[in-house]
Design a protein around this motif. Structure first.
Motif, PDB file in Angstrom:
ATOM      1  N   GLU A 227     -55.088  24.691 -72.037  1.00  0.00           N
ATOM      2  CA  GLU A 227     -55.112  23.357 -72.645  1.00  0.00           C
ATOM      3  C   GLU A 227     -54.157  23.325 -73.827  1.00  0.00           C
ATOM      4  O   GLU A 227     -54.145  24.234 -74.654  1.00  0.00           O
ATOM      5  CB  GLU A 227     -56.537  22.995 -73.099  1.00  0.00           C
ATOM      6  CG  GLU A 227     -56.652  21.660 -73.807  1.00  0.00           C
ATOM      7  CD  GLU A 227     -56.018  20.474 -73.063  1.00  0.00           C
ATOM      8  OE1 GLU A 227     -56.306  20.270 -71.883  1.00  0.00           O
ATOM      9  OE2 GLU A 227     -55.203  19.765 -73.687  1.00  0.00           O
TER      10      GLU A 227
ATOM     11  N   GLY B 175     -54.431  22.093 -67.967  1.00  0.00           N
ATOM     12  CA  GLY B 175     -54.943  20.871 -68.600  1.00  0.00           C
ATOM     13  C   GLY B 175     -56.445  20.781 -68.415  1.00  0.00           C
ATOM     14  O   GLY B 175     -56.978  19.765 -67.972  1.00  0.00           O
TER      15      GLY B 175
ATOM     16  N   SER C  34     -48.522  24.914 -70.346  1.00  0.00           N
ATOM     17  CA  SER C  34     -48.338  25.873 -69.239  1.00  0.00           C
ATOM     18  C   SER C  34     -46.874  26.247 -69.061  1.00  0.00           C
ATOM     19  O   SER C  34     -46.561  27.368 -68.667  1.00  0.00           O
ATOM     20  CB  SER C  34     -48.883  25.268 -67.944  1.00  0.00           C
ATOM     21  OG  SER C  34     -48.157  24.093 -67.631  1.00  0.00           O
TER      22      SER C  34
ATOM     23  N   ARG D  87     -62.962  10.313 -58.409  1.00  0.00           N
ATOM     24  CA  ARG D  87     -62.030  11.395 -58.687  1.00  0.00           C
ATOM     25  C   ARG D  87     -62.706  12.752 -58.500  1.00  0.00           C
ATOM     26  O   ARG D  87     -62.204  13.629 -57.789  1.00  0.00           O
ATOM     27  CB  ARG D  87     -61.549  11.257 -60.140  1.00  0.00           C
ATOM     28  CG  ARG D  87     -60.573  12.305 -60.582  1.00  0.00           C
ATOM     29  CD  ARG D  87     -60.387  12.274 -62.093  1.00  0.00           C
ATOM     30  NE  ARG D  87     -61.415  13.017 -62.789  1.00  0.00           N
ATOM     31  CZ  ARG D  87     -61.201  13.881 -63.777  1.00  0.00           C
ATOM     32  NH1 ARG D  87     -59.969  14.098 -64.197  1.00  0.00           N
ATOM     33  NH2 ARG D  87     -62.197  14.513 -64.356  1.00  0.00           N
TER      34      ARG D  87
ATOM     35  N   TRP E 168     -62.451  21.903 -64.187  1.00  0.00           N
ATOM     36  CA  TRP E 168     -62.114  22.480 -62.877  1.00  0.00           C
ATOM     37  C   TRP E 168     -62.198  24.002 -62.900  1.00  0.00           C
ATOM     38  O   TRP E 168     -62.439  24.625 -61.860  1.00  0.00           O
ATOM     39  CB  TRP E 168     -60.758  21.967 -62.400  1.00  0.00           C
ATOM     40  CG  TRP E 168     -60.747  20.465 -62.439  1.00  0.00           C
ATOM     41  CD1 TRP E 168     -59.867  19.675 -63.091  1.00  0.00           C
ATOM     42  CD2 TRP E 168     -61.734  19.588 -61.864  1.00  0.00           C
ATOM     43  NE1 TRP E 168     -60.231  18.358 -62.962  1.00  0.00           N
ATOM     44  CE2 TRP E 168     -61.369  18.276 -62.216  1.00  0.00           C
ATOM     45  CE3 TRP E 168     -62.885  19.775 -61.097  1.00  0.00           C
ATOM     46  CZ2 TRP E 168     -62.111  17.166 -61.835  1.00  0.00           C
ATOM     47  CZ3 TRP E 168     -63.628  18.670 -60.713  1.00  0.00           C
ATOM     48  CH2 TRP E 168     -63.239  17.390 -61.074  1.00  0.00           C
TER      49      TRP E 168
ATOM     50  N   TYR F 252     -61.896  11.764 -72.436  1.00  0.00           N
ATOM     51  CA  TYR F 252     -62.359  12.843 -71.553  1.00  0.00           C
ATOM     52  C   TYR F 252     -63.618  12.405 -70.790  1.00  0.00           C
ATOM     53  O   TYR F 252     -63.785  12.717 -69.617  1.00  0.00           O
ATOM     54  CB  TYR F 252     -62.630  14.127 -72.355  1.00  0.00           C
ATOM     55  CG  TYR F 252     -61.357  14.869 -72.729  1.00  0.00           C
ATOM     56  CD1 TYR F 252     -60.472  15.336 -71.753  1.00  0.00           C
ATOM     57  CD2 TYR F 252     -61.038  15.103 -74.059  1.00  0.00           C
ATOM     58  CE1 TYR F 252     -59.304  16.008 -72.097  1.00  0.00           C
ATOM     59  CE2 TYR F 252     -59.876  15.786 -74.415  1.00  0.00           C
ATOM     60  CZ  TYR F 252     -59.009  16.231 -73.420  1.00  0.00           C
ATOM     61  OH  TYR F 252     -57.849  16.892 -73.760  1.00  0.00           O
TER      62      TYR F 252
HETATM   63  C1  LIG Z   1     -55.945  13.860 -67.499  1.00  0.00           C
HETATM   64  S1  LIG Z   1     -56.547  15.091 -68.597  1.00  0.00           S
HETATM   65  C2  LIG Z   1     -57.632  16.006 -67.527  1.00  0.00           C
HETATM   66  C3  LIG Z   1     -58.707  16.809 -68.232  1.00  0.00           C
HETATM   67  C4  LIG Z   1     -59.634  17.574 -67.292  1.00  0.00           C
HETATM   68  N1  LIG Z   1     -58.915  18.596 -66.565  1.00  0.00           N
HETATM   69  C5  LIG Z   1     -60.261  16.627 -66.311  1.00  0.00           C
HETATM   70  O1  LIG Z   1     -59.823  16.610 -65.149  1.00  0.00           O
HETATM   71  O2  LIG Z   1     -61.181  15.891 -66.682  1.00  0.00           O
HETATM   72  C6  LIG Z   1     -55.125  16.101 -68.720  1.00  0.00           C
HETATM   73  C7  LIG Z   1     -55.251  17.248 -69.701  1.00  0.00           C
HETATM   74  O3  LIG Z   1     -54.186  18.132 -69.455  1.00  0.00           O
HETATM   75  C8  LIG Z   1     -53.618  18.567 -70.696  1.00  0.00           C
HETATM   76  N2  LIG Z   1     -52.253  18.984 -70.323  1.00  0.00           N
HETATM   77  C9  LIG Z   1     -51.294  18.211 -69.778  1.00  0.00           C
HETATM   78  N3  LIG Z   1     -50.207  18.949 -69.460  1.00  0.00           N
HETATM   79  C10 LIG Z   1     -50.500  20.234 -69.832  1.00  0.00           C
HETATM   80  C11 LIG Z   1     -49.769  21.462 -69.750  1.00  0.00           C
HETATM   81  N4  LIG Z   1     -48.543  21.514 -69.230  1.00  0.00           N
HETATM   82  N5  LIG Z   1     -50.360  22.571 -70.214  1.00  0.00           N
HETATM   83  C12 LIG Z   1     -51.609  22.539 -70.768  1.00  0.00           C
HETATM   84  N6  LIG Z   1     -52.334  21.402 -70.854  1.00  0.00           N
HETATM   85  C13 LIG Z   1     -51.790  20.259 -70.385  1.00  0.00           C
HETATM   86  C14 LIG Z   1     -53.780  17.362 -71.578  1.00  0.00           C
HETATM   87  O4  LIG Z   1     -53.720  17.711 -72.941  1.00  0.00           O
HETATM   88  C15 LIG Z   1     -55.155  16.865 -71.162  1.00  0.00           C
HETATM   89  O5  LIG Z   1     -56.168  17.512 -71.862  1.00  0.00           O
END
Ligand SMILES: C[S@@+](CC[C@H](N)C(=O)[O-])C[C@H]1O[C@@H](n2cnc3c(N)ncnc32)[C@H](O)[C@@H]1O
Length: 367
Positions: free
Chosen positions: A98, A75, A127, A54, A82, A45
């Motif tokens: 999450e 996520g 989601s 990014r 965000w 993270y």
């Molecule tokens: C690449 S990380 C990004 C974390 C944060 N949003 C950031 O941008 O720093 C992706 C996150 O999305 C979560 N995630 C992926 N698909 C998801 C879904 N369909 N529903 C909920 N969480 C999800 C993952 O567990 C992870 O914590």
């Protein structure tokens, strides 16, 4: 030279080739691709929350789109990044989701310590399995992989557009593209062994533990040598999150070889637009947490010369979880002597073969 280390997974001891040199700024490093598995930890993270290339793009998109709107952050991670940025940019409300329990609990602790409960609502779950109302005006989802679609963005955001967003609602990011170019793996890691970085071993083990057995993980190459590309890069996967978004796709591309060398696979990397008219983030040329992915095609390197052509077919189909894509590649290399060299790769999200390619036999030696 390389070292051999052992990792234990599900009662099985695996031998792994490891680079004896520690990772350092700018030096190439080989890792498994980690983003598509539910194994995020504070280190991963943090690589994202400190990724300025990014973050400035997501921030700019939210400052334009969030004011007075209801936003949905799919996520959100342990830092609610965000959702918080959206509220700071003037959103009426943010719903943050999450799926990883540890990250959710950390996010919940952050939320109760720093934010009024009525501005941000946090939900635990995937989601695609949750139902809630009202629908959002804007959905922000940083679920983009180093192979753009690898984290399931196409399926998750198709579902979000159908069930969670108002008609005409917008998605951030706007577009993600995976590009590919011809390479030889050893040229990406000059003067160092083809071996995993030692720091990546706990993640390799977590991926195998999560799946229940080892398999041929995708190979993430950080800081690949700049001169290693043998062709221009061309798009092989296109995700238009606000347009014609496909959960499965197939594309054939002709990559012209631009200089003499040897090739055994392709290197792929991400281009990402958070807003339609901006300069994209380019994971090959910019310093960012997204790295390149090496995909093997030929068992041993094939000599190539300028003017040779690699005809590459790249397909993404949904894996058995209905979210994460499996990738299939097939290639025909047309060389100046009139010969055709054929190669192929199945790169499933999980499962599939173990040690099927010589590169994986070398990375996971049995003796
Ligand atoms: C690449 S990380 C990004 C974390 C944060 N949003 C950031 O941008 O720093 C992706 C996150 O999305 C979560 N995630 C992926 N698909 C998801 C879904 N369909 N529903 C909920 N969480 C999800 C993952 O567990 C992870 O914590």
């Amino acid at each position: 030279m390389y070292n051999i280390k052992k990792i234990e997974t599900h009662g099985r001891s695996l031998r792994v080739r490891v680079d004896p040199e520690p990772e350092r700024e700018g030096r190439p490093a080989l890792w498994p691709s980690v983003g598509e598995y539910p194994i995020y930890d504070p280190f991963l993270y943090t690589t994202m929350t400190t990724d300025d290339e990014r973050n400035e793009r997501f921030r700019a998109a939210l400052s334009q789109l969030a004011p007075d709107r209801n936003i949905l952050d799919i996520g959100t991670g342990q830092d609610l990044l965000w959702a918080r940025e959206g509220v700071q940019a003037g959103a009426q409300h943010a719903l943050a989701i999450e799926v990883i329990e540890d990250a959710f609990h950390k996010a919940a602790a952050n939320l109760s310590a720093f934010y009024p409960q009525d501005q941000i609502t946090l939900l635990l779950g995937e989601s695609t399995n949750l139902q809630f109302a009202p629908r959002a005006d804007v959905c922000v989802a940083e679920i983009i992989g180093s192979l753009a679609g690898a984290e399931g963005a196409a399926a998750v955001l198709t579902d979000a557009r159908n069930r969670h967003l108002k008609p005409g609602g917008l998605v951030v990011p706007h577009r993600a593209v995976t590009l590919a170019a011809a390479v030889r793996l050893s040229d990406l890691l000059p003067e160092q062994p083809v071996a995993f970085a030692e720091a990546s071993l706990p993640y390799l083990r977590s991926i195998f533990d999560w799946h229940g057995m080892p398999f041929d993980v995708r190979l993430r190459v950080e800081n690949p040598s700049a001169g290693a590309l043998l062709s221009e890069g061309a798009p092989v996967e296109v995700l238009d999150f606000n347009g014609d978004l496909r959960t499965e796709q197939r594309r054939t591309t002709r990559l012209a070889i631009t200089r003499p060398g040897h090739m055994d696979g392709v290197l792929t990397w991400l281009n990402l637009w958070c807003l339609p008219d901006e300069e994209p983030l380019d994971a090959l040329h910019m310093k960012t947490n997204w790295a390149t992915i090496y995909l093997p095609l030929f068992e041993s390197p094939v000599p190539v010369a300028a003017g040779d052509v690699l005809e590459l077919t790249f397909a993404a189909t949904l894996s058995d979880d209905g979210i994460h894509p499996d990738y299939q590649l097939s290639a025909a290399l047309h060389t100046a002597d009139g010969r055709e060299h054929h190669g192929a790769l199945a790169s499933p999200h999980h499962g599939g073969s173990f040690r099927a390619y010589s590169i994986y036999q070398r990375l996971f030696p049995t003796s």
